[in-house]
Each structure stands twice: as C-alpha cells, then as structure tokens.
Scaffold this motif. Sequence first.
Motif, PDB file in Angstrom:
ATOM      1  N   LEU A   1       1.928   0.365 -12.897  1.00  0.00           N
ATOM      2  CA  LEU A   1       2.497   0.274 -14.298  1.00  0.00           C
ATOM      3  C   LEU A   1       2.145   1.644 -14.599  1.00  0.00           C
ATOM      4  N   LEU A   2       0.830   2.064 -14.247  1.00  0.00           N
ATOM      5  CA  LEU A   2       0.432   3.561 -14.827  1.00  0.00           C
ATOM      6  C   LEU A   2       1.073   4.564 -14.171  1.00  0.00           C
ATOM      7  N   ARG A   3       1.418   4.666 -12.808  1.00  0.00           N
ATOM      8  CA  ARG A   3       2.235   5.154 -11.900  1.00  0.00           C
ATOM      9  C   ARG A   3       3.304   4.535 -11.378  1.00  0.00           C
ATOM     10  N   PRO A   4       4.541   4.488 -11.932  1.00  0.00           N
ATOM     11  CA  PRO A   4       5.531   3.805 -11.178  1.00  0.00           C
ATOM     12  C   PRO A   4       5.840   4.303  -9.664  1.00  0.00           C
ATOM     13  N   ARG A   5       5.857   5.654  -9.773  1.00  0.00           N
ATOM     14  CA  ARG A   5       6.166   6.070  -8.373  1.00  0.00           C
ATOM     15  C   ARG A   5       4.943   6.422  -7.301  1.00  0.00           C
TER      16      ARG A   5
ATOM     17  N   ALA B   1      -6.654  -8.013  -5.810  1.00  0.00           N
ATOM     18  CA  ALA B   1      -6.165  -6.941  -5.225  1.00  0.00           C
ATOM     19  C   ALA B   1      -4.759  -6.572  -5.409  1.00  0.00           C
ATOM     20  N   PHE B   2      -3.782  -7.654  -5.448  1.00  0.00           N
ATOM     21  CA  PHE B   2      -2.629  -7.344  -5.905  1.00  0.00           C
ATOM     22  C   PHE B   2      -2.246  -6.981  -7.487  1.00  0.00           C
ATOM     23  N   GLY B   3      -2.989  -7.627  -8.379  1.00  0.00           N
ATOM     24  CA  GLY B   3      -3.091  -7.315  -9.677  1.00  0.00           C
ATOM     25  C   GLY B   3      -3.649  -5.798  -9.907  1.00  0.00           C
ATOM     26  N   LEU B   4      -4.494  -5.390  -8.942  1.00  0.00           N
ATOM     27  CA  LEU B   4      -4.845  -4.037  -9.342  1.00  0.00           C
ATOM     28  C   LEU B   4      -3.830  -3.082  -8.923  1.00  0.00           C
ATOM     29  N   MET B   5      -3.114  -3.133  -7.720  1.00  0.00           N
ATOM     30  CA  MET B   5      -1.906  -2.527  -7.497  1.00  0.00           C
ATOM     31  C   MET B   5      -0.853  -2.885  -8.427  1.00  0.00           C
ATOM     32  N   ILE B   6      -0.584  -3.604  -9.038  1.00  0.00           N
ATOM     33  CA  ILE B   6       0.422  -3.839 -10.077  1.00  0.00           C
ATOM     34  C   ILE B   6       0.009  -2.863 -11.302  1.00  0.00           C
TER      35      ILE B   6
ATOM     36  N   VAL C   1       0.786  -0.987   0.069  1.00  0.00           N
ATOM     37  CA  VAL C   1       0.149   0.033  -0.001  1.00  0.00           C
ATOM     38  C   VAL C   1       1.015   1.312  -0.187  1.00  0.00           C
ATOM     39  N   MET C   2       2.019   1.301   0.874  1.00  0.00           N
ATOM     40  CA  MET C   2       2.852   2.327   0.929  1.00  0.00           C
ATOM     41  C   MET C   2       3.577   2.465  -0.558  1.00  0.00           C
ATOM     42  N   LEU C   3       3.850   1.547  -1.495  1.00  0.00           N
ATOM     43  CA  LEU C   3       4.368   1.668  -2.664  1.00  0.00           C
ATOM     44  C   LEU C   3       3.252   2.272  -3.776  1.00  0.00           C
ATOM     45  N   ILE C   4       2.016   1.666  -3.561  1.00  0.00           N
ATOM     46  CA  ILE C   4       1.214   2.447  -4.412  1.00  0.00           C
ATOM     47  C   ILE C   4       0.495   3.888  -4.147  1.00  0.00           C
ATOM     48  N   GLY C   5       0.943   4.115  -2.941  1.00  0.00           N
ATOM     49  CA  GLY C   5       0.569   5.361  -2.341  1.00  0.00           C
ATOM     50  C   GLY C   5       1.547   6.561  -2.918  1.00  0.00           C
TER      51      GLY C   5
END
Lengths: 239, 292
Positions: B277-281, B268-273, B229-233
């Motif tokens: 992919l769309l926003r790498p940071r 859930a993890f697929g969505l996070m990947i 979650v921290m990574l996608i945030g």
Amino acid sequence: MRLLTVDNTRVAYGNLVALDGVSLTVDEGEIVALVGTNGAGKSTLMAAIMGLVPVATGAVTFDGVRVTGRPTHQMAALGIAYVPEGRGTLCELTVRENLLLGAYSRRWDASARADLDMVLSRFPVLSERLGQTAGTLSGGEQQMLVIGRALMSRPRLLLLDEPSLGLAPLIAERIFELIVELAREGVTVLLVEQNAHAALGLAHRGYVLEAGRIVLEGSDLLTHPRVREAYLGDTAPDL
Amino acid sequence: MLLQQLVNGLMLGSTYALVAIGYSLIFGVLRLLHLAHGEVFMVGAFAGLELVVWWHAGPIAALVGGLVGSALIGMLLEFVAFRPIRRRGNSHLAPIVSTIGAGLVIQEVMTKIFGSEQTAFPVHFSQTEYHLAGLTLDATQLFILAISFVAMLALHLFVTRTRYGIAMRATSENLRIAAVLGVNIDQVVLLTFALASGLGGLAGVLVGLNFNAISPYMGVEMGIKGMAVMLIGGLGSIYGAMAGGLILGIAEVLSVAYLSSSLRDGFAFGLMILILLLRPRGLFATGVAVER
C-alpha cells in the motif's frame, strides 16, 4: 568495396507493409544518409538489417555474407553495431558496464580495456561518470555513451537511428561532427535522421524513403528540388 | 530476547530470500511468473535427501546435490515446457499456464516416488551451541545463516563483476538491446533458469535441515511466499528479493514470539499488504521492470 547490400527487401507487420522491396548499398568508408518522413520505414530497415524483424522476401548481405535470417546477437561479432532510435541506454547499469557490454562479443581482455580507454579519451565526460548508473546521464551524454558503446565492438558498419533526436542544437552539432570524424577514421556509417539537412550535408550519398519504397537516391540530394521541397522546407510541403 | 528472535527471523528469512531471488531473476529476464518454482525448490530438498540417505552425505554434499538437482530440473523445464511455448509467440498467459502444469507434474511424480507423507532429513550436526552476546545459536542455525548469506554475496558478485552476470542484467532491462550488443538471449535465459533453480534447491536443503522434515507439498507454501516476497521487494529486483525475504522471516518469527503462532501467516501477509500500500511497486522498484 561494397560493405552492405540490401536487396529488394520486404517487411510486413500483419497486413501493414513497412518495407516494400527496398534496395540499398553502402560502400566501405561511406556515410550514407537515409531520410524520409515518420513511418516511411527507416527504422524498420535498420531493424531488418539487424535481424530484429522478420524479412519476408529479399536479402541483406554484409561483407559478402548473407545475414538475413541470422539471429541478432551474431551481428555484433560480424561487425555491425546499431544505435537504435531512443538510444537504448541500459539505464540501470553503470556507464562502465554499458561500455563493456559493447565489447561483449569479443571477451573482456586487454584489447577491450584499451578500447575502453580509447572511448573514454574521446568522450572525457564519460570517464568522470564511469560508476554512475547510465540513467542519471543527460540526453547528450547518453547519446555519447551509446555511440561509445557501439565503438567498443570495433564495428565496420555503424547504424545510427536518429542520433540527434531530442538533443539541444549545440549537442546535436557535436554528434554530427563526431560522425564525420568516425567516418574519417574508417568506420562506415548508415545514418537515419529527421534533420535531413544536416544528414545529407555530411553524407557522401543519400536515399529518400517514402511509404516503404526508395524514391530517390544520389550524392546531390541536397540540391534536388523534390528533396528541397519535401524535406528541407524550402516551400511549404503539400500536406 | 528480541535480538535472538531477530536472528531466528534472519535465518528463516534467508531461505525465503533465496527462493524469491529465483522468482526475480526469471521474472526479470522473461517477465514470466514461474509458478513451478516452489516445486523446483522441493526437488532440491529431495535431491539433497537422497544423497544423505544413500551415500550418507554431509550437509555440504547435500547442498551441492540440492543445487545441482534443482538447476537441472529448472533447465529441463525451460527446454520442454517454456521455450517451445515462447517460440509460438504472443500470448503472455500461455507460458504461465505451462508453469502451473509443470509444477503439478513435478509434485505428482515426486509423490509417486516418495509418498505424500513428511520425510525426516537425517543430517547429523554437532549439538554444540554457541553463545555470543546473549544469543544462542546451534550449529545448524549458523550453517543455514552462513550458507544463505554466502550464496547471496556470490550472486551479487556474479551479476556485478562477471561478463555473463552483467549480460543477464542487461537482458533483464532490455532484451532487444542486449541482443544487439551480441548477447545470446537463449543462453542467458538458460543460465538464469540454472541459477534461479539452483538457489531454490539450496533453499530446499536448508529448509530440510532447519525443520528436519520435507514433503512433496513443501513447495506450495514456499512458492506463494517467494512470489509475495518478490512483489514486496520490487518486480525483478534481486536486492529487493533479498530484503523482502528477510523482512518476511523476521515478521513471522516476531509474530509467533509476541502474538500467537496461529497468527503467523496472517500477520506476515498483512505486513506485506501494508508495504505494498505504501510502495505499490515494491521496496526496490526498478522503474523499467514492467514496461518493455
């Protein structure tokens, strides 16, 4: 009165000697300029005063107190404010937060708010941008912000590292005027500048640093032949 | 029905957010991936449980216990496991290894004390259900939602309105400059561990209340999710962690409701990947979080 004494100070990064026994003094109320080429050790000297790099031998004394070996965060409370090269704007914080942090070491009370007003009246452009993140300011505005932030600590000694770097000539001119103004108001300034002409012109005294050593000092460096040749471009310097 | 699922997702996601905020706070200030943070969260759950079992504490007291218990463990780790290694200097990996070790030690100690089985979390809530615009919420759910959102609001006010909070954000952006301005970095780091761990402990108790089951291994899954979650945030962004946690919670609940419960984590993890992919940071990339 002597405010800052750097005594025979040596700093090394591994095998690379950055400062090789530098001695320098700054008296209360003075503007002292430190000039020299890139890599001469000017910024290292400031970092050493602030306790940001370990000092191998020698000592820094501020207002009679030996500060060598003290943690950096105590310097602000002692009365030393430092504006590093590249400004050190906290880009994600608002202009207001940046300024308030300048007064971090003395709590945020009525006197800090009064100082905020004082800084804002000195730099009106900042008062229009108080709520903006500091990263959105132009280079000149950021330089005013970080100098204003330094003033928020009510410093007795202001260390300025390359304050005109990357600024348009007119803005740089404005920063130099500001330094003279501050000195007149009683702030002591140690100034590192690549614009040696401007720096030596407004300073009371100057030092020339080459390869980690002080090679010249005095109050008339602007007219010194070696300085004219090497730093003011009178004739092509030997390269 | 969809609205009901969204609310359930928010409830689950708010606990993820609380844990992820801890990762973000610590990463922000120290650039450290705190791999024992899941275990700190677990300790909070057990601290709350102990209060409930031995002193028949109510939910609020259990929360306070979880918060304080985890905050203390977090600060202890900083003192004995992280600070001494940081002092020795330059390795970025050594502190991470230390966090892994700390996590294992905590897990084994807790297993010795509480056994490896799941334990019930016997806090008694009123069984009242509240109906509102087609939604059904019981007291536990309302409590979890309210507590986690109040905690996030309090954190927001702390980091934007208080001297220490602003100093914490300054340290997170540029440690050197913060020190020059007079901020005692060691103090800020300790405060960060207390805050991050305390929020984790809060989440531990909330998860205990929600599922009525805790175990010494509950931190493993939560730790991985919090980190993801921290990574996608966005590294080091607390608002990113909040948003990311809610997104993960909602994604899990929706996939259970409309796909299959066995696909929950995969979806859930697929969505996070996909988000990465769309926003790498990450969603709230801070721009300066990684370089310093």
